[in-house]
Scaffold this motif. Structure first.
Motif, PDB file in Angstrom:
ATOM      1  N   ILE A 274      -1.671   3.992  -1.438  1.00 24.12           N
ATOM      2  CA  ILE A 274      -3.057   3.708  -1.061  1.00 24.12           C
ATOM      3  C   ILE A 274      -3.177   3.872   0.447  1.00 24.12           C
ATOM      4  O   ILE A 274      -2.401   3.262   1.204  1.00 24.12           O
ATOM      5  CB  ILE A 274      -3.455   2.277  -1.467  1.00 24.12           C
ATOM      6  CG1 ILE A 274      -3.418   2.130  -2.993  1.00 24.12           C
ATOM      7  CG2 ILE A 274      -4.836   1.919  -0.931  1.00 24.12           C
ATOM      8  CD1 ILE A 274      -3.656   0.704  -3.467  1.00 24.12           C
TER       9      ILE A 274
ATOM     10  N   ARG B  53       0.835  -1.212   0.000  1.00 21.97           N
ATOM     11  CA  ARG B  53       0.000   0.000   0.000  1.00 21.97           C
ATOM     12  C   ARG B  53       0.868   1.261   0.000  1.00 21.97           C
ATOM     13  O   ARG B  53       0.532   2.250  -0.669  1.00 21.97           O
ATOM     14  CB  ARG B  53      -0.940  -0.001   1.203  1.00 21.97           C
ATOM     15  CG  ARG B  53      -2.064  -1.010   1.056  1.00 21.97           C
ATOM     16  CD  ARG B  53      -3.211  -0.736   2.003  1.00 21.97           C
ATOM     17  NE  ARG B  53      -4.356  -1.558   1.661  1.00 21.97           N
ATOM     18  CZ  ARG B  53      -5.621  -1.176   1.789  1.00 21.97           C
ATOM     19  NH1 ARG B  53      -5.900   0.039   2.247  1.00 21.97           N
ATOM     20  NH2 ARG B  53      -6.610  -1.975   1.462  1.00 21.97           N
TER      21      ARG B  53
ATOM     22  N   PHE C  44     -14.106   3.460  -0.743  1.00 25.00           N
ATOM     23  CA  PHE C  44     -13.369   2.404  -1.444  1.00 25.00           C
ATOM     24  C   PHE C  44     -12.641   2.985  -2.654  1.00 25.00           C
ATOM     25  O   PHE C  44     -12.938   4.094  -3.128  1.00 25.00           O
ATOM     26  CB  PHE C  44     -14.326   1.294  -1.914  1.00 25.00           C
ATOM     27  CG  PHE C  44     -15.254   1.712  -3.028  1.00 25.00           C
ATOM     28  CD1 PHE C  44     -14.837   1.666  -4.353  1.00 25.00           C
ATOM     29  CD2 PHE C  44     -16.544   2.162  -2.751  1.00 25.00           C
ATOM     30  CE1 PHE C  44     -15.684   2.061  -5.385  1.00 25.00           C
ATOM     31  CE2 PHE C  44     -17.401   2.560  -3.766  1.00 25.00           C
ATOM     32  CZ  PHE C  44     -16.963   2.507  -5.095  1.00 25.00           C
ATOM     33  N   GLU C  45     -11.696   2.213  -3.145  1.00 21.57           N
ATOM     34  CA  GLU C  45     -11.160   2.417  -4.486  1.00 21.57           C
ATOM     35  C   GLU C  45     -11.069   1.061  -5.170  1.00 21.57           C
ATOM     36  O   GLU C  45     -10.846   0.042  -4.518  1.00 21.57           O
ATOM     37  CB  GLU C  45      -9.817   3.136  -4.478  1.00 21.57           C
ATOM     38  CG  GLU C  45      -8.683   2.420  -3.782  1.00 21.57           C
ATOM     39  CD  GLU C  45      -7.396   3.246  -3.821  1.00 21.57           C
ATOM     40  OE1 GLU C  45      -6.516   2.885  -4.623  1.00 21.57           O
ATOM     41  OE2 GLU C  45      -7.290   4.234  -3.061  1.00 21.57           O
TER      42      GLU C  45
ATOM     43  N   HIS D  21      -9.630  -1.275  -8.519  1.00 19.68           N
ATOM     44  CA  HIS D  21      -8.614  -1.393  -9.565  1.00 19.68           C
ATOM     45  C   HIS D  21      -8.962  -2.567 -10.474  1.00 19.68           C
ATOM     46  O   HIS D  21      -9.122  -3.702 -10.002  1.00 19.68           O
ATOM     47  CB  HIS D  21      -7.237  -1.596  -8.944  1.00 19.68           C
ATOM     48  CG  HIS D  21      -6.799  -0.459  -8.077  1.00 19.68           C
ATOM     49  ND1 HIS D  21      -6.130   0.628  -8.576  1.00 19.68           N
ATOM     50  CD2 HIS D  21      -6.971  -0.235  -6.745  1.00 19.68           C
ATOM     51  CE1 HIS D  21      -5.887   1.476  -7.585  1.00 19.68           C
ATOM     52  NE2 HIS D  21      -6.396   0.982  -6.459  1.00 19.68           N
TER      53      HIS D  21
ATOM     54  N   ARG E 132     -12.999   6.973  -8.564  1.00 23.60           N
ATOM     55  CA  ARG E 132     -12.764   5.919  -7.571  1.00 23.60           C
ATOM     56  C   ARG E 132     -12.408   4.577  -8.209  1.00 23.60           C
ATOM     57  O   ARG E 132     -12.126   3.611  -7.494  1.00 23.60           O
ATOM     58  CB  ARG E 132     -14.002   5.765  -6.687  1.00 23.60           C
ATOM     59  CG  ARG E 132     -14.344   7.063  -5.980  1.00 23.60           C
ATOM     60  CD  ARG E 132     -15.651   7.021  -5.252  1.00 23.60           C
ATOM     61  NE  ARG E 132     -15.564   6.228  -4.030  1.00 23.60           N
ATOM     62  CZ  ARG E 132     -16.546   6.143  -3.143  1.00 23.60           C
ATOM     63  NH1 ARG E 132     -17.684   6.797  -3.351  1.00 23.60           N
ATOM     64  NH2 ARG E 132     -16.416   5.399  -2.064  1.00 23.60           N
TER      65      ARG E 132
ATOM     66  N   ALA F 205      -4.745  -5.074  -1.981  1.00 25.94           N
ATOM     67  CA  ALA F 205      -6.201  -5.214  -2.027  1.00 25.94           C
ATOM     68  C   ALA F 205      -6.755  -5.762  -0.717  1.00 25.94           C
ATOM     69  O   ALA F 205      -6.140  -6.601  -0.060  1.00 25.94           O
ATOM     70  CB  ALA F 205      -6.596  -6.130  -3.180  1.00 25.94           C
ATOM     71  N   SER F 206      -7.946  -5.295  -0.369  1.00 23.15           N
ATOM     72  CA  SER F 206      -8.685  -5.863   0.758  1.00 23.15           C
ATOM     73  C   SER F 206      -9.466  -7.090   0.301  1.00 23.15           C
ATOM     74  O   SER F 206      -9.495  -8.115   1.008  1.00 23.15           O
ATOM     75  CB  SER F 206      -9.667  -4.831   1.326  1.00 23.15           C
ATOM     76  OG  SER F 206      -9.066  -3.590   1.535  1.00 23.15           O
TER      77      SER F 206
ATOM     78  N   LEU G 220     -10.211  -5.246  -6.037  1.00 20.16           N
ATOM     79  CA  LEU G 220      -9.365  -5.597  -7.179  1.00 20.16           C
ATOM     80  C   LEU G 220     -10.044  -6.633  -8.063  1.00 20.16           C
ATOM     81  O   LEU G 220     -10.713  -7.552  -7.574  1.00 20.16           O
ATOM     82  CB  LEU G 220      -8.030  -6.157  -6.666  1.00 20.16           C
ATOM     83  CG  LEU G 220      -7.018  -6.638  -7.716  1.00 20.16           C
ATOM     84  CD1 LEU G 220      -6.494  -5.456  -8.552  1.00 20.16           C
ATOM     85  CD2 LEU G 220      -5.847  -7.361  -7.042  1.00 20.16           C
TER      86      LEU G 220
ATOM     87  N   THR H 129      -9.911  -1.490  -0.404  1.00 19.50           N
ATOM     88  CA  THR H 129      -9.335  -1.529  -1.747  1.00 19.50           C
ATOM     89  C   THR H 129      -9.779  -2.806  -2.434  1.00 19.50           C
ATOM     90  O   THR H 129      -9.552  -3.910  -1.928  1.00 19.50           O
ATOM     91  CB  THR H 129      -7.795  -1.445  -1.674  1.00 19.50           C
ATOM     92  OG1 THR H 129      -7.429  -0.280  -0.935  1.00 19.50           O
ATOM     93  CG2 THR H 129      -7.192  -1.372  -3.058  1.00 19.50           C
TER      94      THR H 129
ATOM     95  N   TYR I   5      -0.366  -4.977  -6.236  1.00 19.74           N
ATOM     96  CA  TYR I   5      -1.819  -4.741  -6.267  1.00 19.74           C
ATOM     97  C   TYR I   5      -2.569  -5.870  -5.568  1.00 19.74           C
ATOM     98  O   TYR I   5      -3.564  -5.623  -4.855  1.00 19.74           O
ATOM     99  CB  TYR I   5      -2.305  -4.560  -7.700  1.00 19.74           C
ATOM    100  CG  TYR I   5      -2.105  -3.148  -8.195  1.00 19.74           C
ATOM    101  CD1 TYR I   5      -2.957  -2.126  -7.780  1.00 19.74           C
ATOM    102  CD2 TYR I   5      -1.042  -2.833  -9.034  1.00 19.74           C
ATOM    103  CE1 TYR I   5      -2.760  -0.815  -8.202  1.00 19.74           C
ATOM    104  CE2 TYR I   5      -0.838  -1.526  -9.470  1.00 19.74           C
ATOM    105  CZ  TYR I   5      -1.701  -0.529  -9.045  1.00 19.74           C
ATOM    106  OH  TYR I   5      -1.505   0.772  -9.458  1.00 19.74           O
TER     107      TYR I   5
ATOM    108  N   ARG J  41      -8.243   2.416   3.711  1.00 20.55           N
ATOM    109  CA  ARG J  41      -9.236   2.442   2.638  1.00 20.55           C
ATOM    110  C   ARG J  41      -9.544   1.022   2.151  1.00 20.55           C
ATOM    111  O   ARG J  41      -8.642   0.219   1.937  1.00 20.55           O
ATOM    112  CB  ARG J  41      -8.762   3.291   1.469  1.00 20.55           C
ATOM    113  CG  ARG J  41      -9.766   3.335   0.293  1.00 20.55           C
ATOM    114  CD  ARG J  41      -9.364   4.358  -0.730  1.00 20.55           C
ATOM    115  NE  ARG J  41      -9.448   5.692  -0.140  1.00 20.55           N
ATOM    116  CZ  ARG J  41      -8.777   6.743  -0.597  1.00 20.55           C
ATOM    117  NH1 ARG J  41      -7.932   6.616  -1.611  1.00 20.55           N
ATOM    118  NH2 ARG J  41      -8.920   7.917  -0.015  1.00 20.55           N
TER     119      ARG J  41
END
Length: 392
Positions: free
Chosen positions: A205, A200, A240-241, A243, A266, A286-287, A213, A211, A282, A209
């Motif tokens: 990031i 992150r 959130f964001e 990807h 976002r 990611a969460s 993916l 995240t 990535y 947050r």
């Protein structure tokens, strides 16, 4: 080169094309070469041909596939050089990872050199065919696919649930489950919390947050629009964001959909990432890994996310969900935007369960290619030995 000593790997795509099957073949090549074994790859011609000093490769005539950039369809019948190269290569065993043009060449190589043919059933081919061919064309191609697998000395599937699909296609022979591995083990080893925190930091990031993916082909069959619609439902509820990594025929549709829902600030579409170290960042950052696909059999990306301690949300009833125990090493829900949005919102409110399930995913789903290839090599030796005993 002594007689019949080459391990032949055949597939309809190879780098620079990147997908789960291509990465599987690429790792077979890498780990066989690391064992000091001679390898030859047979694959359609591509205008971009990365260097391959450690193994031999023969490409054959191909043309782009409409609406499936960067994939190409091979036409070996109009390429006399590929048949010459196949005849002069002293194969010990041939392994086809696709039943189409490369699979037909593998079948020829097996017969010409009197060596065993292994075929791995990776994909839901009928779904692909139905998108681009009329009904009579689908029936004709499905017959050819079945003929290919019936000609194999052994057919492999990447996980047990894939048997349902190949049986539906009409195959009645024996099957062997041979898992896929993970080439990110080196990048993602070590203490999980540190790995994720450092990823992150490198990607800028925020640590708190949520995240999300997705990695894979940007095609409707993968459920990409389910993800975008779910994000639209969440945009005023969750920080959130998102990807998206990959490419495909639906990319432009996705961009328009994202803008129409006011998600452009976002959601990021990165395209294909060929840098595996960056991709591993990535995965680690990611969460949650979102993969609402009913199309995939045994997606490598779910295992890659698991190596990073990132649990996946998969659709109930999907073939890919076979390896998931809900709430233990991943999450299962209906393949709808409402269901995905509801689950993501609940998980956002209880981040501890994400961490716990992510650790479970890492423990149960992440096998290294080194481990897998020990198994593959043993199978190859058994198949070669049994074939020799049958054909004395």
């Amino acid at each position: 080169m002594s007689n019949k000593e080459v391990y032949g790997l055949f597939n309809d795509s190879f780098p620079p094309v990147l997908d789960g099957v291509t990465l599987t073949v690429q790792n077979y090549v890498r780990w066989l070469v690391d064992r000091g074994l001679p390898v030859t790859v047979i694959t359609p011609w591509n205008p971009f041909d990365p260097a391959h000093p450690d193994f031999e490769m023969h490409r054959y005539f191909s043309l782009p596939i409409y609406n499936r950039h960067p994939y190409r369809y091979g036409y070996p019948r109009v390429d006399p050089f590929i048949w010459y190269n196949v005849r002069r290569t002293p194969f010990k065993i041939v392994h086809a990872h696709c039943p189409f043009s490369s699979g037909r060449i593998a079948r020829y190589a097996s017969r010409y050199h009197c060596v065993p043919l292994v075929g791995t059933f990776h994909s839901k081919y009928r779904t692909d065919l139905e998108r681009s061919l009329p009904a009579w064309g689908v029936r004709w191609q499905m017959k050819r696919i079945l003929d290919f697998y019936n000609a194999c000395d052994e057919v492999w599937i990447p996980q047990a649930a894939v048997e349902d699909t190949i049986r539906e296609y009409g195959y009645r022979g024996q099957l062997r489950v041979v898992d896929n591995g993970n080439d990110l083990a080196g990048d993602l080893g070590g203490d999980l919390a540190t790995v994720k925190s450092e990823a992150r930091r490198r990607l800028n990031i925020p640590s708190d947050r949520l995240t999300l993916l997705f990695v894979g082909q940007h095609i409707r069959e993968k459920g990409v629009h389910i993800i975008i619609d779910a994000l639209g439902l969440l945009k005023d509820k969750v920080d959130f964001e998102m990807h998206f990594i990959g490419t495909g025929y639906a990319t432009d549709e996705m961009k328009r959909h994202i803008v129409s829902l006011g998600l452009h600030d976002r959601v990021t579409l990165h395209g294909v990432l060929t840098d595996r170290h960056l991709l591993s960042d990535y995965y680690a950052a990611a969460s949650l890994f979102l993969f609402p696909s009913m199309y995939d059999n045994a997606p490598l990306v779910v295992r890659e996310a698991a190596m990073a301690g990132t649990p996946s949300i998969l659709p109930l009833g999907s073939t890919a969900a076979e390896v998931i125990v809900n709430g233990s090493n991943g999450f299962l829900t209906d393949a709808t935007s409402d269901a995905y949005a509801s689950l993501i919102s609940r998980l956002d409110a209880d981040r501890d369960i994400i961490d716990t399930v992510g650790a479970g995913a890492r423990q149960s789903l992440a096998r290294s290619w080194d481990d897998i290839m020990n198994e593959v090599f043993d199978h190859y030796q058994r198949i070669i030995r049994d074939y020799g005993n049958r054909h004395r």
